[in-house]
Motif scaffolding. Structure first.
Motif, short mmCIF file in Angstrom:
data_model
loop_
_atom_site.label_atom_id
_atom_site.label_comp_id
_atom_site.label_asym_id
_atom_site.label_seq_id
_atom_site.Cartn_x
_atom_site.Cartn_y
_atom_site.Cartn_z
N PHE A 134 18.49 -43.58 3.72
CA PHE A 134 18.18 -42.69 2.60
C PHE A 134 18.56 -41.25 2.94
CE2 PHE A 134 15.14 -39.62 0.78
CZ PHE A 134 15.40 -39.79 -0.58
N SER A 135 18.26 -40.83 4.16
CA SER A 135 18.46 -39.45 4.57
C SER A 135 19.91 -39.01 4.47
CB SER A 135 17.94 -39.25 6.00
OG SER A 135 17.98 -37.90 6.38
N VAL A 136 20.85 -39.95 4.73
CA VAL A 136 22.28 -39.61 4.66
C VAL A 136 22.95 -40.27 3.46
CG1 VAL A 136 22.40 -39.30 7.15
CG2 VAL A 136 23.08 -41.50 6.15
N ASN A 137 22.20 -41.05 2.66
CA ASN A 137 22.73 -41.76 1.50
C ASN A 137 23.86 -42.70 1.91
OD1 ASN A 137 23.58 -42.73 -0.98
ND2 ASN A 137 23.70 -40.71 -1.96
N VAL A 138 23.48 -43.78 2.60
CA VAL A 138 24.42 -44.81 3.01
C VAL A 138 23.77 -46.16 2.73
CG1 VAL A 138 23.65 -45.04 5.41
CG2 VAL A 138 26.06 -45.47 4.84
N PHE B 75 -1.86 -39.09 19.35
CA PHE B 75 -2.20 -37.75 19.81
C PHE B 75 -3.32 -37.08 19.03
CE2 PHE B 75 2.33 -38.11 21.26
CZ PHE B 75 2.03 -38.12 22.61
N VAL B 76 -3.15 -36.87 17.73
CA VAL B 76 -4.13 -36.09 16.97
C VAL B 76 -5.51 -36.72 17.04
CG1 VAL B 76 -4.71 -35.14 14.70
CG2 VAL B 76 -2.31 -35.24 15.43
N ALA B 77 -5.58 -38.04 16.94
CA ALA B 77 -6.88 -38.72 17.02
C ALA B 77 -7.54 -38.51 18.37
CB ALA B 77 -6.69 -40.21 16.75
N ASN B 78 -6.75 -38.09 19.37
CA ASN B 78 -7.29 -37.83 20.72
C ASN B 78 -7.27 -36.34 21.04
OD1 ASN B 78 -7.73 -40.62 21.71
ND2 ASN B 78 -5.53 -40.80 21.28
N ASP B 79 -7.34 -35.51 19.98
CA ASP B 79 -7.44 -34.05 20.11
C ASP B 79 -6.23 -33.42 20.77
OD1 ASP B 79 -9.92 -33.88 18.84
OD2 ASP B 79 -10.99 -34.36 20.69
N ILE B 80 -5.08 -34.03 20.60
CA ILE B 80 -3.82 -33.43 21.07
C ILE B 80 -2.99 -33.12 19.81
CG2 ILE B 80 -1.71 -33.75 22.40
CD1 ILE B 80 -3.34 -35.88 24.04
N PRO B 81 -2.75 -31.85 19.50
CA PRO B 81 -2.05 -31.52 18.26
C PRO B 81 -0.58 -31.94 18.32
CG PRO B 81 -2.35 -29.55 19.59
CD PRO B 81 -3.11 -30.65 20.28
N VAL B 82 -0.01 -32.14 17.13
CA VAL B 82 1.39 -32.53 17.02
C VAL B 82 2.11 -31.55 16.10
CG1 VAL B 82 3.00 -34.28 16.16
CG2 VAL B 82 0.95 -34.97 17.42
N ILE B 83 3.24 -31.04 16.58
CA ILE B 83 4.13 -30.21 15.79
C ILE B 83 5.37 -31.03 15.45
CG2 ILE B 83 5.56 -28.12 15.74
CD1 ILE B 83 3.65 -26.90 17.80
N VAL B 84 5.64 -31.20 14.17
CA VAL B 84 6.91 -31.79 13.75
C VAL B 84 7.90 -30.62 13.74
CG1 VAL B 84 8.11 -33.17 12.02
CG2 VAL B 84 5.66 -33.50 12.40
N GLY B 85 8.53 -30.40 14.89
CA GLY B 85 9.27 -29.16 15.13
C GLY B 85 10.51 -29.00 14.28
N GLU B 86 11.05 -30.09 13.78
CA GLU B 86 12.14 -30.06 12.80
C GLU B 86 11.91 -31.17 11.81
OE1 GLU B 86 16.03 -30.38 14.54
OE2 GLU B 86 15.64 -28.85 16.07
N TRP B 87 12.17 -30.89 10.53
CA TRP B 87 12.12 -31.96 9.54
C TRP B 87 13.00 -31.58 8.36
CZ3 TRP B 87 9.84 -32.43 4.51
CH2 TRP B 87 9.25 -31.27 4.02
N GLY B 88 13.43 -32.60 7.65
CA GLY B 88 14.30 -32.41 6.50
C GLY B 88 15.05 -33.70 6.25
N LEU B 89 16.28 -33.58 5.76
CA LEU B 89 17.16 -34.73 5.53
C LEU B 89 18.44 -34.51 6.31
CD1 LEU B 89 16.67 -35.23 1.68
CD2 LEU B 89 15.90 -36.80 3.48
N LEU B 90 18.89 -35.51 7.05
CA LEU B 90 20.11 -35.38 7.84
C LEU B 90 21.33 -35.14 6.97
CD1 LEU B 90 19.84 -38.08 10.65
CD2 LEU B 90 19.72 -35.61 10.89
#
Length: 683
Positions: free
Chosen positions: A375-379, A404-419
């Motif tokens: 979906f991200s690249v439309n193929v 991670f989060v459920a165990n008190d370790i935060p998560v950063i989705v450092g990049e996101w979008g569509l390829l």
């Protein structure tokens, strides 16, 4: 050594000024003046109101000592929600709202005021909030002694990362592989640019940095002082704009770091040199500056087990260097990636083992997310945001949360979008794109993940400071606090010569309530212009006829479905005829099919040989990749097939192309390439 000390003193001077602004509301130790709101008054007015929506004006007057950095908190009494805000940014949790200053209006002198406004949604009753608090002090309209002491101590890693939502990437700039940050066609970073990013409502900025061209290739692998100065300057812009900031080692991951298995001594020495310099440079920076060990780690010619071990060693080395430098680095939040920044379970588990072994409460994990790949690249025919695409989002975020989060370790989705944006921002059809961004924003909130949008210049114009796609921004902005309603499509195609009939679309309210259908500022009449039955919106033939007008090809009108909250959903009324193509010939290096689109838009293309097998690249599917194997040019009136398509086509063998359009029409065309020459025909 003297140069380093001078630079450190310059940073301390900057940080001391900025920390009072950046830290308000985060629970970290700051000068008392930032909390000295001994008296305040709030004037809250409903400036205008309409069915389901209203505009609010808020004026805040400070009667106490001068404030540098403010938060105004209140609770909506009747379930109202902010959908858009200006001259402030906001966060919300249910009915509770906090509006926060921007960089340019952070100060309120004694007996002075600041104002901001917002658009909101309401249903039933639109009551006035009963109480407001400025920096934790209830505004009574008179001066009183503070009853609540200012917060003390540093924020936890979870609190710090939560305060970074939403985030934005300064992509293709300091990470550009070249001698200058403009090497990949973006302008030099200015304070004005960063201020404008903050004004859009972003709370953090990720600054990817590539070091290779600015680091000596021989021991001791020193980094150029001028480049470190520039990095420090840009980080200073972010702090001045009241943003959290994340810096890293970026494209070095595939330039020299990936040779770690065969060149370990040099790789570790270069890596240590960079982080030693950075740890020294930012030792006394405020805690809003975070470090990320390496971007998208990968290693050549090794299996995953070996690669996981190499990444563990790098992350441990990074942790030792930074923590060993002391100062603010002793407790600064450090961000560690999974292998490939993937949320596959084995990669999450391996990073979990590393974090457990380090036994440090101030660590965060990071992954990247570009969606379900077809979906991200439309193929492969994945043109729509369907259940499979949605399930991919949920699985990716669920795994990150559970590990991670459920165990008190935060998560950063450092990049996101569509390829697909790397090729063309139109690779995924607009409405399907908006559904994806709406759902990612919503589901990330459910899992307490912080998102940092990847933007290499394709989203926010860094010269005009405007969004290139305002619909996309509006959808993202709404997703920070609420959900938006959508529909099965954002397009209604009506054949130019055909009879006009009622047209129905399925609504996806996403927890909202449909309010009305609007044309410009005019609310259409339910029952006459349209009907709603359950989740089905039907636009009546009479209204469609008037909207189509002369019925020339193209978009004749844009309607907007408005819901009780979130961004409106545009529905374009389009007059079209079946697209037509013409025979042509040319070189495989510049071949394009003359096409009269006749108001229609291309969704995808199939390519097959006579026996039905797939032709061209991605020969595991007949449906080719949009903007890579084929690309429509609506203004030029053609569909190009680039060299990448012909490289995987059998010489001299006829290929059947089937073009699928969003109206539902298909057109068949035939091409044959021989010795670099291509002929195209309709039969």
């Amino acid at each position: 050594m003297n140069g380093v000390k001078r630079r450190t003193r310059r940073w301390i001077a900057l940080a001391t000024t900025a920390i009072a602004t950046a830290a308000v509301g985060l629970g970290i130790l700051v000068p008392t003046a930032a909390y000295a709101a001994e008296g305040c008054q709030v004037d809250y007015k409903i400036a205008s109101q309409w069915s389901g929506g209203f505009t609010g004006d808020v004026k805040v007057t400070n009667y106490g000592e001068s404030i540098s950095g403010w938060d105004l908190a209140w609770t909506f009494p009747n379930g109202q929600r902010i959908t858009q805000i200006w001259n402030a940014k906001h966060t919300s949790s249910g009915d509770q709202v906090t509006a926060k200053n921007l960089g340019y209006n952070k100060s309120i002198a004694t007996d002075n005021s600041v104002s901001f406004g917002f658009n909101g949604s309401w249903s039933g009753t639109n009551g006035i909030p009963s109480s407001f608090s400025l920096n934790g002090v209830v505004c009574t309209g008179s001066v009183t002694d503070p009853t609540t002491p200012p917060p003390t101590g540093e924020a936890t890693a979870m609190e710090t990362v939560a305060a970074m939502e939403p985030g934005w990437n300064l992509g293709n700039t300091l990470d550009a592989v070249g001698s200058d940050e403009t090497a990949w066609d973006n302008p030099r970073v200015t304070q004005e640019l960063v201020d404008n990013i903050a004004a859009q409502g972003y709370n953090s900025i990720r600054i990817p940095i590539t070091w290779d061209n600015h680091q000596s290739k021989t021991a001791p692998y020193a980094v150029e002082d001028a480049y470190l100065d520039r990095v420090e300057e840009v980080v200073g812009y972010a702090i001045q704009a009241d943003l959290h900031v994340l810096i890293n080692i970026h494209h070095d991951s595939w330039i020299w770091l990936w040779d770690m298995n065969t060149n370990r001594t040099e790789v570790e020495a270069r890596y240590e040199a960079i982080w030693t310099e950075l740890a020294t440079r930012f030792r006394d920076a405020p805690p809003e500056v975070l470090f990320e060990s390496v971007n998208e780690p990968q290693f050549r010619d090794v299996d995953d087990a070996t690669a996981e071990g190499l990444l563990n060693d790098l992350n441990v080395q990074f942790h030792e260097i930074v923590r060993g430098s002391g100062g603010g680095n002793a407790t600064r939040v450090l961000v560690l990636p999974t292998l490939h920044t993937s949320a596959d379970q084995d990669h999450l588990d391996a990073l979990g083992d590393t974090i457990s072994s380090l036994n440090d409460p101030n660590l965060a994990a990071t992954v990247h997310f570009y969606g379900f790949w077809p979906f991200s690249v439309n193929v492969a025919g994945y043109t729509e945001f369907n259940a499979e695409v949605q399930a991919d989002i949920e699985g990716y975020f669920d795994r990150s949360y559970d590990k991670f989060v459920a165990n008190d370790i935060p998560v950063i989705v450092g990049e996101w979008g569509l390829l697909g944006f790397d090729a063309h921002t139109g690779t995924v059809e607009q409405g399907e794109k908006l559904k994806f961004f709406e759902y990612v924003g919503y589901y990330a909130r459910q899992k307490s993940l912080t998102l940092q949008l990847w933007d290499n210049g394709q989203h926010f114009n860094r010269t005009t400071f405007e969004w290139r796609d305002t619909e996309l921004y509006d959808m993202m902005e709404a997703s920070w606090t609420t959900r938006s309603g959508t529909a099965s499509s954002d397009q209604v195609y009506v054949a130019k010569s055909g009879t006009v009939s009622d047209v129905s679309l399925d609504l996806n309210p996403n927890g909202t309530t449909f309010q009305n259908l609007r044309l410009g500022t005019e609310n259409l009449v339910e029952g006459t212009d349209y009907t709603v039955s359950g989740s089905t919106l039907t636009i009546k033939a009479g209204r469609l006829t008037s909207l189509l007008g002369d019925r020339d090809h193209g978009v004749k009108a844009d309607l907007h479905a408005e819901f009780s909250q979130g961004a409106p959903w545009r529905i374009s009324i389009i007059s079209y005829d079946t697209p037509t193509m013409s025979a042509t010939s040319g070189s495989s290096g510049s071949f394009a099919i003359p096409t009269a689109f006749n108001g229609d838009q291309l969704a995808t293309m199939e390519a097959t040989y006579a026996d039905g097998t797939a032709a061209g690249p991605q020969n595991w599917t007949t449906y080719k990749e949009f903007a890579r194997a084929f690309s429509p040019d609506y203004s030029a009136g053609n569909i190009s097939l680039p060299t990448a398509f012909w490289d995987d086509v059998n010489d001299g063998q006829k290929v059947t192309l089937t073009f699928h359009f969003w109206s539902g029409e298909t057109v068949t065309y035939y091409v044959t390439e021989s010795g670099g020459n291509v002929t195209g025909s309709l039969s």
